[in-house]
Design a protein around this motif. Sequence first.
Motif, PDB file in Angstrom:
ATOM      1  N   LEU A 162       0.888  -1.374   0.064  1.00 39.56           N
ATOM      2  CA  LEU A 162       0.034  -0.078  -0.177  1.00 39.56           C
ATOM      3  C   LEU A 162       0.696   1.405  -0.045  1.00 39.56           C
ATOM      4  CD1 LEU A 162      -2.702  -1.146   2.760  1.00 39.56           C
ATOM      5  CD2 LEU A 162      -2.926  -1.116   0.122  1.00 39.56           C
ATOM      6  N   HIS A 163       2.087   1.155   0.560  1.00 46.63           N
ATOM      7  CA  HIS A 163       2.930   2.390   0.620  1.00 46.63           C
ATOM      8  C   HIS A 163       3.203   3.072  -0.632  1.00 46.63           C
ATOM      9  CE1 HIS A 163       6.431   4.843   1.506  1.00 46.63           C
ATOM     10  NE2 HIS A 163       5.968   4.957   2.858  1.00 46.63           N
ATOM     11  N   PRO A 164       3.158   4.239  -1.078  1.00 48.30           N
ATOM     12  CA  PRO A 164       3.629   4.780  -2.395  1.00 48.30           C
ATOM     13  C   PRO A 164       4.962   4.601  -2.824  1.00 48.30           C
ATOM     14  CG  PRO A 164       3.216   6.687  -0.710  1.00 48.30           C
ATOM     15  CD  PRO A 164       2.875   5.281   0.147  1.00 48.30           C
ATOM     16  N   LYS A 165       5.927   4.390  -2.111  1.00 50.52           N
ATOM     17  CA  LYS A 165       7.241   4.022  -2.441  1.00 50.52           C
ATOM     18  C   LYS A 165       7.901   2.845  -2.343  1.00 50.52           C
ATOM     19  CE  LYS A 165      11.573   6.947  -2.565  1.00 50.52           C
ATOM     20  NZ  LYS A 165      12.155   8.019  -1.960  1.00 50.52           N
ATOM     21  N   TYR A 166       7.906   2.352  -1.143  1.00 52.46           N
ATOM     22  CA  TYR A 166       8.417   1.165  -0.578  1.00 52.46           C
ATOM     23  C   TYR A 166       7.618  -0.247  -0.568  1.00 52.46           C
ATOM     24  CZ  TYR A 166      11.500   4.772   0.684  1.00 52.46           C
ATOM     25  OH  TYR A 166      12.479   5.997   0.808  1.00 52.46           O
ATOM     26  N   HIS A 167       8.082  -1.014  -1.444  1.00 53.06           N
ATOM     27  CA  HIS A 167       7.299  -2.377  -1.738  1.00 53.06           C
ATOM     28  C   HIS A 167       7.996  -3.721  -1.375  1.00 53.06           C
ATOM     29  CE1 HIS A 167       4.911   0.761  -3.668  1.00 53.06           C
ATOM     30  NE2 HIS A 167       5.934   0.861  -4.459  1.00 53.06           N
ATOM     31  N   TYR A 168       9.215  -3.833  -0.831  1.00 52.88           N
ATOM     32  CA  TYR A 168       9.926  -5.026  -0.472  1.00 52.88           C
ATOM     33  C   TYR A 168       9.109  -5.470   0.621  1.00 52.88           C
ATOM     34  CZ  TYR A 168      12.520  -1.879   2.741  1.00 52.88           C
ATOM     35  OH  TYR A 168      12.975  -1.057   3.432  1.00 52.88           O
ATOM     36  N   PRO A 169       9.353  -6.902   0.818  1.00 48.09           N
ATOM     37  CA  PRO A 169       8.445  -7.576   1.760  1.00 48.09           C
ATOM     38  C   PRO A 169       8.730  -7.570   3.327  1.00 48.09           C
ATOM     39  CG  PRO A 169       9.584  -9.135   0.552  1.00 48.09           C
ATOM     40  CD  PRO A 169       9.906  -7.850  -0.111  1.00 48.09           C
ATOM     41  N   THR A 170      10.033  -7.194   3.579  1.00 47.74           N
ATOM     42  CA  THR A 170      10.571  -6.888   4.897  1.00 47.74           C
ATOM     43  C   THR A 170      10.114  -5.566   5.405  1.00 47.74           C
ATOM     44  OG1 THR A 170      12.905  -6.555   4.211  1.00 47.74           O
ATOM     45  CG2 THR A 170      11.996  -8.891   4.707  1.00 47.74           C
ATOM     46  N   PHE A 171       9.797  -4.710   4.582  1.00 42.24           N
ATOM     47  CA  PHE A 171       9.472  -3.007   4.901  1.00 42.24           C
ATOM     48  C   PHE A 171       8.640  -3.072   6.071  1.00 42.24           C
ATOM     49  CE2 PHE A 171       7.150   0.865   3.993  1.00 42.24           C
ATOM     50  CZ  PHE A 171       8.447   1.733   4.546  1.00 42.24           C
ATOM     51  N   VAL A 172       9.020  -2.262   7.209  1.00 39.39           N
ATOM     52  CA  VAL A 172       8.341  -1.987   8.462  1.00 39.39           C
ATOM     53  C   VAL A 172       8.166  -0.667   8.789  1.00 39.39           C
ATOM     54  CG1 VAL A 172       8.062  -4.362   9.186  1.00 39.39           C
ATOM     55  CG2 VAL A 172       9.933  -2.827   9.727  1.00 39.39           C
ATOM     56  N   GLY A 173       8.444   0.290   7.705  1.00 34.47           N
ATOM     57  CA  GLY A 173       8.559   1.764   7.846  1.00 34.47           C
ATOM     58  C   GLY A 173       7.471   2.509   7.663  1.00 34.47           C
ATOM     59  N   GLY A 174       7.549   3.764   7.827  1.00 32.62           N
ATOM     60  CA  GLY A 174       6.304   4.681   7.719  1.00 32.62           C
ATOM     61  C   GLY A 174       5.445   4.629   8.851  1.00 32.62           C
ATOM     62  N   ILE A 175       4.761   3.579   8.853  1.00 32.33           N
ATOM     63  CA  ILE A 175       3.464   3.576  10.220  1.00 32.33           C
ATOM     64  C   ILE A 175       3.604   2.135  10.588  1.00 32.33           C
ATOM     65  CG2 ILE A 175       1.335   4.053  11.097  1.00 32.33           C
ATOM     66  CD1 ILE A 175       1.150   5.717   8.537  1.00 32.33           C
ATOM     67  N   LEU A 176       3.953   1.864  12.199  1.00 29.38           N
ATOM     68  CA  LEU A 176       4.139   0.821  12.550  1.00 29.38           C
ATOM     69  C   LEU A 176       3.535   0.811  14.038  1.00 29.38           C
ATOM     70  CD1 LEU A 176       5.011  -2.369  12.345  1.00 29.38           C
ATOM     71  CD2 LEU A 176       6.934  -1.480  13.318  1.00 29.38           C
ATOM     72  N   LEU A 177       2.645  -0.014  14.352  1.00 28.01           N
ATOM     73  CA  LEU A 177       2.081   0.046  15.641  1.00 28.01           C
ATOM     74  C   LEU A 177       2.603  -1.147  16.509  1.00 28.01           C
ATOM     75  CD1 LEU A 177      -1.822   0.115  14.739  1.00 28.01           C
ATOM     76  CD2 LEU A 177      -0.229   2.448  14.854  1.00 28.01           C
ATOM     77  N   VAL A 178       2.933  -0.875  17.789  1.00 26.74           N
ATOM     78  CA  VAL A 178       3.781  -1.841  18.568  1.00 26.74           C
ATOM     79  C   VAL A 178       3.026  -1.720  19.892  1.00 26.74           C
ATOM     80  CG1 VAL A 178       5.759  -3.023  19.300  1.00 26.74           C
ATOM     81  CG2 VAL A 178       5.601  -1.515  17.131  1.00 26.74           C
ATOM     82  N   ARG A 179       2.745  -3.042  20.544  1.00 30.68           N
ATOM     83  CA  ARG A 179       2.441  -2.885  21.945  1.00 30.68           C
ATOM     84  C   ARG A 179       3.838  -2.687  22.813  1.00 30.68           C
ATOM     85  NH1 ARG A 179      -0.926  -8.583  22.658  1.00 30.68           N
ATOM     86  NH2 ARG A 179      -0.403  -7.992  24.941  1.00 30.68           N
ATOM     87  N   ARG A 180       3.397  -2.069  23.911  1.00 28.87           N
ATOM     88  CA  ARG A 180       4.480  -1.850  24.803  1.00 28.87           C
ATOM     89  C   ARG A 180       5.339  -2.867  25.229  1.00 28.87           C
ATOM     90  NH1 ARG A 180       1.676   0.577  29.647  1.00 28.87           N
ATOM     91  NH2 ARG A 180       0.960  -1.471  30.072  1.00 28.87           N
ATOM     92  N   GLU A 181       4.752  -4.123  25.625  1.00 30.61           N
ATOM     93  CA  GLU A 181       5.645  -5.089  26.046  1.00 30.61           C
ATOM     94  C   GLU A 181       6.269  -5.745  24.688  1.00 30.61           C
ATOM     95  OE1 GLU A 181       1.273  -6.631  25.843  1.00 30.61           O
ATOM     96  OE2 GLU A 181       2.348  -4.983  26.204  1.00 30.61           O
TER      97      GLU A 181
END
Length: 315
Positions: A162-181
């Motif tokens: 969905l990202h307008p620029k980066y499309h490789y499968p290991t990409f986790v940049g831009g917006i990532l939600l992570v639980r505290r623990e």
Amino acid sequence: MFSRATYIRFFSICVVVCFIISCFISVIPISLESCNCDNFSDKSSFLHTLDAASSVEDEGVSGRKRLAVLVPFRDRFEELLQFAPYMTEFLNRQKVLHKIFVLNQVDRFRFNRASLINVGFLYTKTLFDYIAMHDVDLLPNNGNLSYAFPEKGPFHVASPQLHPKYHYPTFVGGILLVRREHFEATRGMSNRYWGWGLEDDEFYTRILDAGLQVFRPENITTGIENTFKHIHDRAHRKRDTAKCFNQREITRKRDRETGLHTLKYDITSVNELQIDGARVTVLNIALHCDRSKTPWCDCDGELENGKSSTKPKKH
């Protein structure tokens, strides 16, 4: 000698004066717009502010998960003017109880997105259940992109599909939600990434090493052209892509040494801002650099050692 009547009149006058002063003080507006603290000392007061800032109905708030939107930042005021009101409205529509934290790097070193996120996490972890690692120049266009609590594991809103620029499968940049623990389980992000790029790729390996799986949006009908609005002007704001010393070699390796436990920084001030009604907290952060380990925090240092270098451009 004063008479009894004089004493009574004097006492009565004192009472009246004290009453007037008390009334006057009670109506004086007191500003709490800035703070030099580095944690939340008054939890109940802050949560009340959070509820008001998020514009979320009070009903059932006590059982809701709280999101800290962490925005690494330097010299992007124009983007922030768009980001703050847009994201506030977007998250309010999803009824996500949230607060936006702008992580403003004020030292003279090169921009370090990962370390800023580490600082933001340590600052907010006692009151928030999960974080959004969020670029200031990426806005979600599709309302079906969920910012809800990531129950199963890290949720990558800005999916490579969905990202307008980066499309490789290991990409986790831009917006990532992570639980505290879960963020604590990864030991946070590497502090070695001064300048632009690769810190998200390294964090992806940390997620896997912690036994976690990355989840992404499903059943999104929009694509790379219209799911997000990318408001970064590449011509106006050059990215700091310079590589100096042995940076290229070191930052392509898995970092098993740095993270939350090695982070060195100062929060020089904390300020509350309102942008078109959207409230944001600005943390002014001075990062520390150990030049013996990451001399590329300042590529200009190469010139002092008689070596050539491409001077880094402003992030």
